[in-house]
Design a protein around this motif. Structure first.
Motif, PDB file in Angstrom:
ATOM      1  N   VAL A 180     -16.660 -55.391  46.828  1.00 31.61           N
ATOM      2  CA  VAL A 180     -16.327 -56.617  46.587  1.00 31.61           C
ATOM      3  C   VAL A 180     -17.601 -57.259  46.381  1.00 31.61           C
ATOM      4  O   VAL A 180     -18.480 -57.464  47.221  1.00 31.61           O
ATOM      5  N   GLY A 181     -17.868 -58.070  45.213  1.00 33.75           N
ATOM      6  CA  GLY A 181     -19.274 -58.643  44.786  1.00 33.75           C
ATOM      7  C   GLY A 181     -18.864 -59.835  44.032  1.00 33.75           C
ATOM      8  O   GLY A 181     -17.780 -60.158  43.545  1.00 33.75           O
ATOM      9  N   ALA A 182     -19.939 -60.825  44.121  1.00 33.77           N
ATOM     10  CA  ALA A 182     -19.907 -61.976  43.454  1.00 33.77           C
ATOM     11  C   ALA A 182     -21.009 -62.308  42.794  1.00 33.77           C
ATOM     12  O   ALA A 182     -22.314 -62.429  43.380  1.00 33.77           O
ATOM     13  N   LEU A 183     -20.956 -63.007  41.586  1.00 33.22           N
ATOM     14  CA  LEU A 183     -22.261 -63.483  40.742  1.00 33.22           C
ATOM     15  C   LEU A 183     -22.439 -64.552  41.370  1.00 33.22           C
ATOM     16  O   LEU A 183     -21.798 -65.604  41.722  1.00 33.22           O
ATOM     17  N   GLY A 184     -24.095 -64.988  41.179  1.00 35.89           N
ATOM     18  CA  GLY A 184     -24.378 -66.135  41.402  1.00 35.89           C
ATOM     19  C   GLY A 184     -25.609 -66.179  42.107  1.00 35.89           C
ATOM     20  O   GLY A 184     -26.158 -65.268  42.445  1.00 35.89           O
ATOM     21  N   SER A 185     -26.350 -67.299  42.166  1.00 34.32           N
ATOM     22  CA  SER A 185     -27.793 -67.368  43.147  1.00 34.32           C
ATOM     23  C   SER A 185     -27.690 -66.948  44.501  1.00 34.32           C
ATOM     24  O   SER A 185     -26.310 -67.130  44.905  1.00 34.32           O
ATOM     25  N   LYS A 186     -28.673 -66.898  44.990  1.00 33.66           N
ATOM     26  CA  LYS A 186     -28.808 -66.849  46.571  1.00 33.66           C
ATOM     27  C   LYS A 186     -28.096 -68.321  47.139  1.00 33.66           C
ATOM     28  O   LYS A 186     -27.433 -67.959  48.112  1.00 33.66           O
ATOM     29  N   ARG A 187     -28.451 -69.350  46.620  1.00 37.49           N
ATOM     30  CA  ARG A 187     -27.962 -70.659  47.249  1.00 37.49           C
ATOM     31  C   ARG A 187     -26.615 -70.666  47.137  1.00 37.49           C
ATOM     32  O   ARG A 187     -25.688 -70.715  47.980  1.00 37.49           O
ATOM     33  N   ASN A 188     -26.227 -70.260  45.869  1.00 36.63           N
ATOM     34  CA  ASN A 188     -24.653 -70.461  45.518  1.00 36.63           C
ATOM     35  C   ASN A 188     -24.125 -69.276  46.442  1.00 36.63           C
ATOM     36  O   ASN A 188     -22.880 -69.584  46.848  1.00 36.63           O
ATOM     37  N   SER A 189     -24.582 -68.153  46.732  1.00 39.63           N
ATOM     38  CA  SER A 189     -23.880 -67.206  47.305  1.00 39.63           C
ATOM     39  C   SER A 189     -23.712 -67.571  48.909  1.00 39.63           C
ATOM     40  O   SER A 189     -22.732 -67.348  49.763  1.00 39.63           O
ATOM     41  N   GLU A 190     -24.751 -68.428  49.376  1.00 41.64           N
ATOM     42  CA  GLU A 190     -24.703 -68.900  50.625  1.00 41.64           C
ATOM     43  C   GLU A 190     -23.555 -70.085  50.825  1.00 41.64           C
ATOM     44  O   GLU A 190     -22.934 -69.820  51.852  1.00 41.64           O
ATOM     45  N   LEU A 215     -19.073 -58.590  51.622  1.00 42.48           N
ATOM     46  CA  LEU A 215     -19.323 -59.165  50.356  1.00 42.48           C
ATOM     47  C   LEU A 215     -20.848 -59.065  49.801  1.00 42.48           C
ATOM     48  O   LEU A 215     -21.756 -59.385  50.316  1.00 42.48           O
ATOM     49  N   HIS A 216     -20.910 -58.441  48.523  1.00 42.71           N
ATOM     50  CA  HIS A 216     -22.209 -58.271  48.058  1.00 42.71           C
ATOM     51  C   HIS A 216     -22.374 -59.593  46.923  1.00 42.71           C
ATOM     52  O   HIS A 216     -21.925 -59.690  45.903  1.00 42.71           O
ATOM     53  N   ALA A 217     -23.311 -60.283  47.581  1.00 38.87           N
ATOM     54  CA  ALA A 217     -23.500 -61.611  46.801  1.00 38.87           C
ATOM     55  C   ALA A 217     -24.863 -61.978  47.128  1.00 38.87           C
ATOM     56  O   ALA A 217     -25.139 -62.134  48.424  1.00 38.87           O
ATOM     57  N   PRO A 218     -25.708 -62.395  46.285  1.00 43.94           N
ATOM     58  CA  PRO A 218     -25.616 -62.040  44.757  1.00 43.94           C
ATOM     59  C   PRO A 218     -25.179 -60.467  44.480  1.00 43.94           C
ATOM     60  O   PRO A 218     -25.868 -59.698  45.148  1.00 43.94           O
ATOM     61  N   VAL A 219     -24.506 -60.375  43.544  1.00 43.87           N
ATOM     62  CA  VAL A 219     -24.100 -59.075  43.243  1.00 43.87           C
ATOM     63  C   VAL A 219     -25.061 -58.491  42.246  1.00 43.87           C
ATOM     64  O   VAL A 219     -25.761 -59.095  41.570  1.00 43.87           O
ATOM     65  N   GLY A 220     -25.251 -57.164  42.530  1.00 39.59           N
ATOM     66  CA  GLY A 220     -26.004 -56.118  41.730  1.00 39.59           C
ATOM     67  C   GLY A 220     -27.458 -55.898  42.436  1.00 39.59           C
ATOM     68  O   GLY A 220     -27.699 -56.769  43.541  1.00 39.59           O
ATOM     69  N   LEU A 221     -28.113 -54.860  41.790  1.00 38.51           N
ATOM     70  CA  LEU A 221     -29.459 -54.616  42.518  1.00 38.51           C
ATOM     71  C   LEU A 221     -30.468 -55.956  41.879  1.00 38.51           C
ATOM     72  O   LEU A 221     -30.373 -55.969  40.657  1.00 38.51           O
TER      73      LEU A 221
END
Length: 145
Positions: free
Chosen positions: A74-84, A103-109
């Motif tokens: 489960v992941g979500a796109l967004g900045s570190k701040r938006n993820s927090e 939750l993998h956020a920010p998503v991706g490597l």
């Protein structure tokens, strides 16, 4: 919201403006609300759910269901701040700390991706990495024959 089920990609977006210009070869567009799609399609441990819309109403509702599902990733796109901020909103809505750890956020490597194609590669690289890590853990903890 993108759902991947055994390498079949389903994309959920109920917004009319996005459906009119849809042209992603190999991916099916569903006009469902993302949380409805998660409940309908992400029902087994091979499911992948990634929130991509930048619309907190759509993304957060889908993530609530995804984090309570058997989805493998489960992941979500967004900045570190938006993820927090997202984690804070989800916790306020009843998601437990254990669920939030999924939750993998920010998503991706973190490859410095900027374009949609680069972001997609970074997401799939992380999904692939997590898939093989889980397979190795399962193999290492399996009882000896």
């Amino acid at each position: 919201i993108a759902l991947m089920l055994d390498y079949h990609v389903i994309v959920c977006d109920p917004r009319d403006a996005y459906g009119e210009t849809w042209s992603v070869e190999g991916a099916e567009l569903l006009r469902l609300m993302p949380d409805d799609a998660v409940r309908a399609y992400a029902r087994h441990p091979r499911s992948v759910v990634v929130a991509l819309t930048h619309d907190t109403t759509l993304d957060d509702m889908a993530l609530l269901d995804a984090l309570d599902s058997e989805a493998f990733y489960v992941g979500a796109l967004g900045s570190k701040r938006n993820s927090e901020l997202r984690r804070e909103r989800l916790a306020a809505l009843g998601i437990t700390e254990k669920q939030l750890q999924r939750l993998h956020a920010p998503v991706g490597l973190a490859i410095g991706s900027r374009t949609a194609a680069e972001i997609a590669v970074s997401i799939m690289a992380e999904v692939t990495s997590r898939r093989y890590q889980a397979a190795r853990r399962a193999q290492d903890t399996a009882p000896a024959a």
